[in-house]
Design an enzyme around this catalytic site. Structure first.
Site, PDB file in Angstrom:
ATOM      1  N   LYS A  10       0.811  -1.211   0.000  1.00 15.19           N
ATOM      2  CA  LYS A  10       0.000   0.000   0.000  1.00 15.19           C
ATOM      3  C   LYS A  10       0.848   1.266   0.000  1.00 15.19           C
ATOM      4  O   LYS A  10       0.496   2.272  -0.623  1.00 15.19           O
ATOM      5  CB  LYS A  10      -0.953  -0.026   1.187  1.00 15.19           C
ATOM      6  CG  LYS A  10      -2.069  -1.056   1.051  1.00 15.19           C
ATOM      7  CD  LYS A  10      -3.030  -0.964   2.199  1.00 15.19           C
ATOM      8  CE  LYS A  10      -4.244  -1.873   1.983  1.00 15.19           C
ATOM      9  NZ  LYS A  10      -3.893  -3.278   1.878  1.00 15.19           N
ATOM     10  N   GLU A  16      -3.063   6.450   8.325  1.00 13.75           N
ATOM     11  CA  GLU A  16      -3.800   7.466   7.594  1.00 13.75           C
ATOM     12  C   GLU A  16      -4.838   8.130   8.485  1.00 13.75           C
ATOM     13  O   GLU A  16      -5.300   7.532   9.464  1.00 13.75           O
ATOM     14  CB  GLU A  16      -4.521   6.849   6.388  1.00 13.75           C
ATOM     15  CG  GLU A  16      -3.587   6.354   5.303  1.00 13.75           C
ATOM     16  CD  GLU A  16      -4.344   5.760   4.127  1.00 13.75           C
ATOM     17  OE1 GLU A  16      -3.766   5.720   3.032  1.00 13.75           O
ATOM     18  OE2 GLU A  16      -5.499   5.339   4.305  1.00 13.75           O
ATOM     19  N   HIS A  70     -14.355  -3.869   8.909  1.00 19.24           N
ATOM     20  CA  HIS A  70     -13.713  -3.410   7.670  1.00 19.24           C
ATOM     21  C   HIS A  70     -13.890  -4.400   6.532  1.00 19.24           C
ATOM     22  O   HIS A  70     -13.192  -4.312   5.522  1.00 19.24           O
ATOM     23  CB  HIS A  70     -12.217  -3.135   7.882  1.00 19.24           C
ATOM     24  CG  HIS A  70     -11.938  -2.227   9.043  1.00 19.24           C
ATOM     25  ND1 HIS A  70     -12.293  -0.905   9.051  1.00 19.24           N
ATOM     26  CD2 HIS A  70     -11.354  -2.472  10.247  1.00 19.24           C
ATOM     27  CE1 HIS A  70     -11.924  -0.360  10.206  1.00 19.24           C
ATOM     28  NE2 HIS A  70     -11.363  -1.289  10.945  1.00 19.24           N
ATOM     29  N   ARG A 108      -7.151  -8.114  -8.853  1.00 14.97           N
ATOM     30  CA  ARG A 108      -7.821  -9.402  -9.044  1.00 14.97           C
ATOM     31  C   ARG A 108      -9.307  -9.155  -9.256  1.00 14.97           C
ATOM     32  O   ARG A 108      -9.784  -8.027  -9.174  1.00 14.97           O
ATOM     33  CB  ARG A 108      -7.635 -10.292  -7.813  1.00 14.97           C
ATOM     34  CG  ARG A 108      -8.038  -9.586  -6.517  1.00 14.97           C
ATOM     35  CD  ARG A 108      -8.017 -10.488  -5.328  1.00 14.97           C
ATOM     36  NE  ARG A 108      -8.080  -9.778  -4.070  1.00 14.97           N
ATOM     37  CZ  ARG A 108      -9.168  -9.278  -3.515  1.00 14.97           C
ATOM     38  NH1 ARG A 108     -10.328  -9.404  -4.130  1.00 14.97           N
ATOM     39  NH2 ARG A 108      -9.126  -8.664  -2.351  1.00 14.97           N
TER      40      ARG A 108
END
Length: 663
Positions: A116, A200, A235, A292
């Site tokens: 990421k 973040e 999540h 994907r």
């Protein structure tokens, strides 16, 4: 086009890939673990090969073994599905080296988006908007703590190498940071073999909007519109829809262009998903790109009229994209719900067991079920708890939602806990119906989505009474026919008493609650005492497990299925399990010693954080368990000391097992 492909996956996605391959005349090869020897994906493929023991690391993650089977069978390509090896760059490289086509993006794209932090840097260069945060390579705890303070709170710690909610922790203050960082890193290393994280700013109640992108080897890139995946727990997505509700054309265009820019920035090929967070202010930020096919791809197929697996196969075969951006149109609206083996009211903890009953709604052009589960299948703790996906389409959102609500009311599973009743509550929630969705929706609407336990409705109790009385009558007839004098009144074994009303008396048990029942037969009907008073009751089987019940002035149909010593009653999207209580056998086999702490789910002991004799405070972390890719920390309910520990690291435990005891 390929003539044979190997599907390096399991469950519903393997079945779904095989379905398209069969339509295109492509033979399929399945692989399976010991736990999946009888699985549906093994049966629907043309060939199937055992690949290892139940643990994924010994089976579905064995890239070398998969390539060996591809060579043996002559498979020209490997479709990795999603999860397992689908985003594994080393496996993609190994396929290329072995001369087998990897049905997915180039290795460079997997690597670029797999971390990421690196993906954030690339997206910044491509002028794709980012959430403020730290995405650096320096992972020293001291620096991460400094960055945490600089970013401010609330914030999100996220595994750099992963997805699916694994390795994520929300941090509300600096005091929580160290424990959250340790937990996120531990879960990240267990799930992805890499404990690097990024930090973040945490957007409060944003929407999760993702764009389906597709690219070919000729340089063409398109998006197939957006999906709203805001309804989540831990999540992880629970319900998706396409297109996103209340999406303005200008915002759709901007997000679509950003998604295409993201794909072009890494020379992408094949199916991919660019995920954004849409703030309440209307700003959107890049979150990640999944290299994907996604679990929720069917909603895109429903509104676009395209088979995305076919697109994958054609692109992997070197063909251009079937359609241009201008040719792609949105038609109607679609929803997908993920049916999980879990207990929603207990923080969605995963569940295991046997699917003893499976009743699904009829499928047609507007109702689709993707599944790899059949009645009789065992759901183990080794894999993801998702059992099936229900997808519906309508000409608009209102019609699609009505069809979803109707389909959920006719979808039943018995034998283990599922989220079907929760999904029904969610689909009927007024704010969801209005399209007012965001990532904090479930928590915000907890009171409505998790109503307090209630007394079973009269319709359920009456159905169980009818079925139990019919069962007793059958047993009575069998007993009578086996006696020396079947005409003797003493051979009837029914509720007859001398000079007394023939009262049938028994007790139903639902959970810990007991419901004494009494019924008196008069003519062809019973008068039964229910919670709402005495009611006239009769019923008859009208086929299979479906019964027609007359309850007072109401006549209705209901399903009643026998399971061991209980009746499963399916009513209005919910399953009620009513045991016939026998006081002579009412011994609780799972009695917990005083002061004991039990496993809330079946799983494996990952870490013991205390030892015998240790003093603990209320809230102290004691044991960490893992099951179905989810980590769960068990804490002390009160002050005390550890008296005994009954399991060690690596031990498998069942739900309800006593892990340790406190004094």
């Amino acid at each position: 086009m390929f003539t044979k492909i190997l599907i390096a996956n399991r469950g519903e996605i393997a079945c779904r890939i095989a379905r398209t391959a069969r339509r295109l005349g492509i033979k399929t090869v399945a692989v399976y673990s010991t736990a999946d020897a009888r699985a549906e994906h093994v049966k629907v493929c043309d060939e199937a090969y055992w690949i290892g023991e139940a643990a994924a690391t010994e089976s579905y993650l064995r890239g070398d073994k998969i390539l060996e089977i591809a060579h043996i069978t002559g498979a020209q390509a490997i479709h990795p599905g999603y999860g397992f090896l689908s985003e594994n760059a080393e496996f993609a490289e190994a396929c290329q080296a072995a001369g087998v086509v990897f049905i997915g993006p180039p290795t460079s794209a997997i690597i670029a988006m797999g971390l990421k932090s690196e993906s954030k840097r690339l997206m910044a260069n491509a002028q794709v908007p980012l959430v403020p945060g730290y995405h650096g390579a320096d992972q020293s705890p001291e620096l991460l703590r400094e960055q945490s303070q600089a970013i401010g709170y609330p914030q999100l710690i996220k595994a750099s190498a992963g997805g699916g909610g694994k390795g994520m922790r929300i941090v509300q203050s600096l005091d929580e940071f160290d424990a959250a960082l340790a937990a996120a890193k531990r879960e990240a290393i267990a799930s992805f073999g890499n404990d690097a994280v990024l930090i973040e700013r945490y957007l409060v109640n944003p929407r999760h909007i993702e764009l389906q992108v597709f690219a070919d080897t000729q340089g063409n890139v398109v998006h197939l519109f957006e999906r709203d995946c805001s309804i989540q727990r831990r999540h992880q997505k629970v319900m998706e829809e396409a297109p996103a509700p209340h999406m303005k054309p200008a915002l759709r265009h901007a997000m679509g262009q950003a998604a295409i820019n993201a794909a072009k920035a890494i020379a992408y090929v094949g199916a991919g998903t660019v995920e954004f967070l849409l703030d309440q202010s209307g700003e959107f930020f890049f979150m990640e790109m999944n290299t994907r096919l996604q679990v929720e791809h069917p909603v895109t197929e429903m509104i676009s009229g395209q088979d995305l697996v076919e697109w994958q196969l054609r692109v992997a075969n070197g063909e251009p994209l079937p359609l241009t951006q201008e040719q792609l149109k949105i038609n109607g609206h679609a929803f997908e719900v993920r049916i999980y083996a879990e207990t929603p009211e207990h923080d969605f903890l995963p569940s295991t067991g046997t699917v003893q009953v499976l009743i699904t709604p009829d499928t047609n052009h507007s109702v689709r079920i993707d599944t790899g589960i059949r009645a009789g299948d065992e759901v183990s703790l080794f894999y993801d708890p998702m059992l099936a996906k229900l997808i519906v389409w309508g000409a608009d959102r209102t019609q699609a939602l009505q069809r979803l609500q109707a389909a959920l009311s006719h979808y039943y599973m018995g034998g283990l806990n599922t989220n079907l009743a929760f999904l029904g509550q969610l689909a009927r929630n007024p704010d969801f119906v209005a399209g007012s969705v965001h990532t904090g929706f479930i928590e915000q609407h907890r009171a409505e989505l998790f109503p307090a336990p209630s007394t079973p409705p009269d319709e359920v109790m009456a159905a169980a009474v009818v079925r139990e009385l019919a069962h007793r009558q059958t047993l009575s007839s069998q007993t009578q026919s086996q006696t020396l004098d079947p005409h003797s009144p003493w051979a009837l074994a029914d509720a007859w008493w001398v000079n007394q009303l023939p009262i049938d008396t028994f007790t139903f048990q639902i959970g810990e609650a007991l419901y004494p029942m009494q019924g008196v037969k008069r003519s062809e009907a019973y008068y039964v005492q229910l919670a709402t008073g005495e009611k006239l009751l009769r019923g008859e089987c009208i086929g299979g497990d479906e019964w027609q019940i007359v309850l007072g002035q109401k006549t209705y149909r209901i399903r009643i299925v026998p399971v061991e010593s209980a009746w499963l009653v399916f009513w209005e999207g919910r399953v009620w399990q009513l045991h016939v209580y026998d006081p002579l056998q009412a011994v609780n086999e799972h009695t917990i010693p005083s002061g004991g702490l039990t496993a809330p789910m079946p799983g494996v002991v990952l870490e013991l954080l205390v030892k015998v004799g240790d003093p603990v405070k209320a809230g102290t972390a004691l044991v960490i368990m893992v099951a179905m890719k989810m980590e769960h920390t068990i804490t002390s309910p009160q002050d005390g000391s550890v008296q005994a520990i009954y399991f060690q690291v690596g031990d498998q435990v069942k739900e309800g097992d006593t892990l340790l005891s406190l004094e």
